[in-house]
Write a protein that holds these residues in place. Structure first.
Motif, PDB file in Angstrom:
ATOM      1  N   LYS A 133       0.907   3.117  -1.233  1.00 11.42           N
ATOM      2  CA  LYS A 133       1.066   4.078  -0.143  1.00 11.42           C
ATOM      3  C   LYS A 133       1.475   5.439  -0.688  1.00 11.42           C
ATOM      4  CE  LYS A 133       2.512   0.567   3.215  1.00 11.42           C
ATOM      5  NZ  LYS A 133       3.624   0.073   4.061  1.00 11.42           N
ATOM      6  N   LEU A 134       0.872   6.491  -0.145  1.00  7.98           N
ATOM      7  CA  LEU A 134       1.279   7.844  -0.481  1.00  7.98           C
ATOM      8  C   LEU A 134       2.547   8.200   0.296  1.00  7.98           C
ATOM      9  CD1 LEU A 134      -2.171   9.692  -0.481  1.00  7.98           C
ATOM     10  CD2 LEU A 134      -0.947   8.668  -2.407  1.00  7.98           C
ATOM     11  N   PRO A 135       3.338   9.158  -0.186  1.00  4.04           N
ATOM     12  CA  PRO A 135       4.588   9.538   0.493  1.00  4.04           C
ATOM     13  C   PRO A 135       4.329  10.444   1.692  1.00  4.04           C
ATOM     14  CG  PRO A 135       4.302  10.847  -1.484  1.00  4.04           C
ATOM     15  CD  PRO A 135       3.175   9.856  -1.486  1.00  4.04           C
ATOM     16  N   GLY A 136       3.673   9.890   2.698  1.00  5.79           N
ATOM     17  CA  GLY A 136       3.340  10.646   3.900  1.00  5.79           C
ATOM     18  C   GLY A 136       4.364  10.424   4.990  1.00  5.79           C
ATOM     19  N   ASN A 137       3.884  10.022   6.191  1.00  3.48           N
ATOM     20  CA  ASN A 137       4.822   9.830   7.301  1.00  3.48           C
ATOM     21  C   ASN A 137       5.645   8.560   7.097  1.00  3.48           C
ATOM     22  OD1 ASN A 137       2.195   8.518   7.868  1.00  3.48           O
ATOM     23  ND2 ASN A 137       3.194   7.812   9.739  1.00  3.48           N
ATOM     24  N   ARG A 138       6.896   8.625   7.510  1.00  2.57           N
ATOM     25  CA  ARG A 138       7.852   7.529   7.296  1.00  2.57           C
ATOM     26  C   ARG A 138       7.363   6.217   7.914  1.00  2.57           C
ATOM     27  NH1 ARG A 138      13.362   7.637   6.198  1.00  2.57           N
ATOM     28  NH2 ARG A 138      13.340   9.899   6.504  1.00  2.57           N
ATOM     29  N   GLU A 139       6.837   6.291   9.121  1.00  2.00           N
ATOM     30  CA  GLU A 139       6.440   5.075   9.821  1.00  2.00           C
ATOM     31  C   GLU A 139       5.386   4.300   9.038  1.00  2.00           C
ATOM     32  OE1 GLU A 139       5.279   3.832  14.392  1.00  2.00           O
ATOM     33  OE2 GLU A 139       4.311   5.595  13.508  1.00  2.00           O
ATOM     34  N   ARG A 140       4.490   5.008   8.332  1.00  2.94           N
ATOM     35  CA  ARG A 140       3.466   4.330   7.557  1.00  2.94           C
ATOM     36  C   ARG A 140       4.044   3.652   6.321  1.00  2.94           C
ATOM     37  NH1 ARG A 140       1.029   1.170   6.237  1.00  2.94           N
ATOM     38  NH2 ARG A 140      -1.173   0.893   5.726  1.00  2.94           N
ATOM     39  N   VAL A 141       5.021   4.289   5.696  1.00  2.16           N
ATOM     40  CA  VAL A 141       5.611   3.720   4.488  1.00  2.16           C
ATOM     41  C   VAL A 141       6.441   2.478   4.822  1.00  2.16           C
ATOM     42  CG1 VAL A 141       7.081   4.182   2.485  1.00  2.16           C
ATOM     43  CG2 VAL A 141       5.573   5.972   3.367  1.00  2.16           C
ATOM     44  N   VAL A 195       5.738  -4.190  17.728  1.00  2.09           N
ATOM     45  CA  VAL A 195       4.614  -5.012  17.306  1.00  2.09           C
ATOM     46  C   VAL A 195       3.739  -4.284  16.297  1.00  2.09           C
ATOM     47  CG1 VAL A 195       2.501  -6.152  18.078  1.00  2.09           C
ATOM     48  CG2 VAL A 195       4.605  -6.390  19.423  1.00  2.09           C
ATOM     49  N   ASP A 196       3.489  -3.002  16.526  1.00  8.47           N
ATOM     50  CA  ASP A 196       2.685  -2.243  15.572  1.00  8.47           C
ATOM     51  C   ASP A 196       3.109  -0.786  15.583  1.00  8.47           C
ATOM     52  OD1 ASP A 196       0.781  -1.920  13.581  1.00  8.47           O
ATOM     53  OD2 ASP A 196      -0.771  -3.014  14.683  1.00  8.47           O
ATOM     54  N   ARG A 197       2.514  -0.012  14.677  1.00  3.66           N
ATOM     55  CA  ARG A 197       2.875   1.391  14.524  1.00  3.66           C
ATOM     56  C   ARG A 197       2.335   2.225  15.687  1.00  3.66           C
ATOM     57  NH1 ARG A 197       1.287  -0.280   9.201  1.00  3.66           N
ATOM     58  NH2 ARG A 197       3.093  -0.383   7.794  1.00  3.66           N
ATOM     59  N   SER A 198       2.768   3.476  15.747  1.00  3.87           N
ATOM     60  CA  SER A 198       2.460   4.348  16.867  1.00  3.87           C
ATOM     61  C   SER A 198       1.090   5.012  16.726  1.00  3.87           C
ATOM     62  CB  SER A 198       3.526   5.438  16.975  1.00  3.87           C
ATOM     63  OG  SER A 198       3.404   6.342  15.880  1.00  3.87           O
ATOM     64  N   PHE A 224      -2.741  10.375  12.059  1.00  4.59           N
ATOM     65  CA  PHE A 224      -2.364  11.343  11.024  1.00  4.59           C
ATOM     66  C   PHE A 224      -1.941  10.742   9.683  1.00  4.59           C
ATOM     67  CE2 PHE A 224      -1.705  13.549  15.065  1.00  4.59           C
ATOM     68  CZ  PHE A 224      -2.401  14.735  14.834  1.00  4.59           C
ATOM     69  N   THR A 225      -1.851   9.421   9.586  1.00  2.18           N
ATOM     70  CA  THR A 225      -1.400   8.842   8.326  1.00  2.18           C
ATOM     71  C   THR A 225      -2.342   9.185   7.169  1.00  2.18           C
ATOM     72  OG1 THR A 225      -0.798   6.794   7.205  1.00  2.18           O
ATOM     73  CG2 THR A 225      -2.639   6.674   8.710  1.00  2.18           C
ATOM     74  N   ILE A 226      -1.775   9.219   5.951  1.00  5.53           N
ATOM     75  CA  ILE A 226      -2.597   9.363   4.745  1.00  5.53           C
ATOM     76  C   ILE A 226      -2.603   8.049   3.947  1.00  5.53           C
ATOM     77  CG2 ILE A 226      -2.435  11.861   4.552  1.00  5.53           C
ATOM     78  CD1 ILE A 226      -0.141  11.492   2.581  1.00  5.53           C
TER      79      ILE A 226
END
Length: 402
Positions: A140-148, A157-160, A166-168
């Motif tokens: 994972k790249l250091p993008g948005n916190r929720e993705r990391v 249940v899942d991410r927003s 917008f995730t990378i």
């Protein structure tokens, strides 16, 4: 036998062989700490083997004029094998994560040699000097916190929707990480990443330029317990207030996908349309005595969002430019039961994307049987979509980690 099935047939016996070889030398660890924990007799390497999966049931309805058109489904949302440990020295760590569910393997395309996307993570982490760690590989790249935050450590249940727009996400390249203290407790973490810029498992080479990502994180009250700044919910019940505030920027030079290194390729009459894409990330995580709050803001811009042919005519592809806001909070009524709520706003540039704003409201309930390692979560979401039918969604998911 298909390519997909052949790999599974080979992989599972290989794992069984490893466990049989070492079965007389070790015992399985505590639940949630890995299926097997291997260590060389001379301590020159270690390997923890883990497994997890999520079983998901959903039901959705059109909700613009009453409730109608019910649709339901059940699936294995994620199914993963994980391997991690060190090689030769604890300063040289590694992580491998493989996906096995159909959703995990949905990345097959001409750009991945038409092969399923088994590999999620394959990265080496070298602590070469004091507080400096160099990563190399796919992760994972250091993008948005929720993705990391791991999909197994989520509060809901899942991410927003912010993450989906917008995730990378993951890519292959280098990351340099460092941390230092301003005072006795004020911690600062810095990350710089250089990646290929086209997402995970790409085998066709670098079609555009490279992707550069920087992120800085501030911890005025010190570090979180058990890496809680990247876990949903305050399951550690922080005794003192903990806050992480972060700012990041991602620049994808000559990107060829419509969401930086994610989304669809922008093809034209000579191959691929290229444009510089920048994404800003601002986020925060706060936890204290069972209460948690996470806020995220993302904004994507592009030098030229309209994909064009060599003669200047439009291809129809556009970069998904705009911004998103996600606010999420939760409170543990007991050490096992949590209620949570989330508000997400997505505002893509309508003049470019021809899409209006989306607002999603979510209420969640979680039962933590053994923390994030064994839990049942359910949530209900109402999405107000300006450019199509509003939606009502109910989900329930069982999550188990060995």
């Amino acid at each position: 036998m298909t390519y997909h099935k052949l790999h599974i047939v080979v992989l599972i016996p290989a794992i069984c062989l490893i466990t049989n070889i070492y079965s007389q030398d070790f015992k399985a660890g505590k639940f949630g700490k890995g299926l097997f924990n291997l260590k060389a007799k001379d301590s020159s390497w270690t390997m923890k083997i883990g497994m997890r999966f999520q079983s998901l049931a959903t039901n959705s309805w059109n909700a613009s004029n009453g409730i109608s058109n019910s649709e339901s489904s059940m699936l294995i949302r994620r199914s993963r094998l994980k391997f991690d440990g060190y090689a030769l020295t604890p300063k040289l760590k590694y992580k491998v994560e493989l996906g096995l569910s159909d959703r995990d393997l949905s990345a097959a395309s001409a750009f991945t040699s038409n092969s399923p996307g088994y590999i999620f993570d394959a990265v080496v982490k070298w602590n070469f000097s004091k507080n400096f760690v160099l990563w190399f590989g796919q992760t994972k790249l250091p993008g948005n916190r929720e993705r990391v935050i791991s999909s197994g450590d989520m509060q809901m249940v899942d991410r927003s929707l912010l993450n989906s727009r917008f995730t990378i996400d993951r890519d292959i390249g280098f990351q340099l990480r460092h941390h230092f203290y301003i005072s006795e407790i004020f911690l600062v973490k810095e990350i710089f990443s250089l990646a290929q810029g086209e997402g995970r498992n790409i085998t066709t080479g670098n079609l555009g330029g490279y992707q550069y990502t920087g992120r800085i994180e501030l911890f005025p009250f010190g570090d979180f317990a058990k890496k809680g700044d990247y876990k949903g919910s305050d399951l550690s019940f922080e005794k003192h207030q903990k806050l992480s505030f972060a700012f990041g920027y991602d620049f994808n030079n000559n990107a060829v996908k419509n969401r930086s290194n994610q989304g669809s390729y922008m093809t034209n009459d000579v191959g691929f349309f290229q444009t510089n894409i920048g994404t800003v990330f601002i986020d925060a995580m706060y936890k204290y005595k069972g209460f948690s709050f996470m806020g995220e803001y993302a904004q994507r811009t592009a030098d030229d969002p309209f994909a064009k042919n060599s003669d200047g005519t439009l291809t129809g592809d556009v970069v998904q430019v705009g911004n998103g806001l996600n606010l999420q909070t939760g409170y543990l009524l007991t050490k096992k039961i949590e209620i949570s709520a989330r508000y997400t706003n997505i505002s893509l540039d309508k003049s470019i994307t021809n899409k209006g704003a989306e607002n999603q409201y979510t209420l969640g309930l979680s039962k933590y049987i053994s923390g994030h390692k064994l839990k049942i979560q359910t949530d209900v979401s109402y999405t107000d979509i300006g450019f199509k039918t509003n939606q009502l969604l109910w989900r329930v998911q069982l999550d188990i980690h060995f």
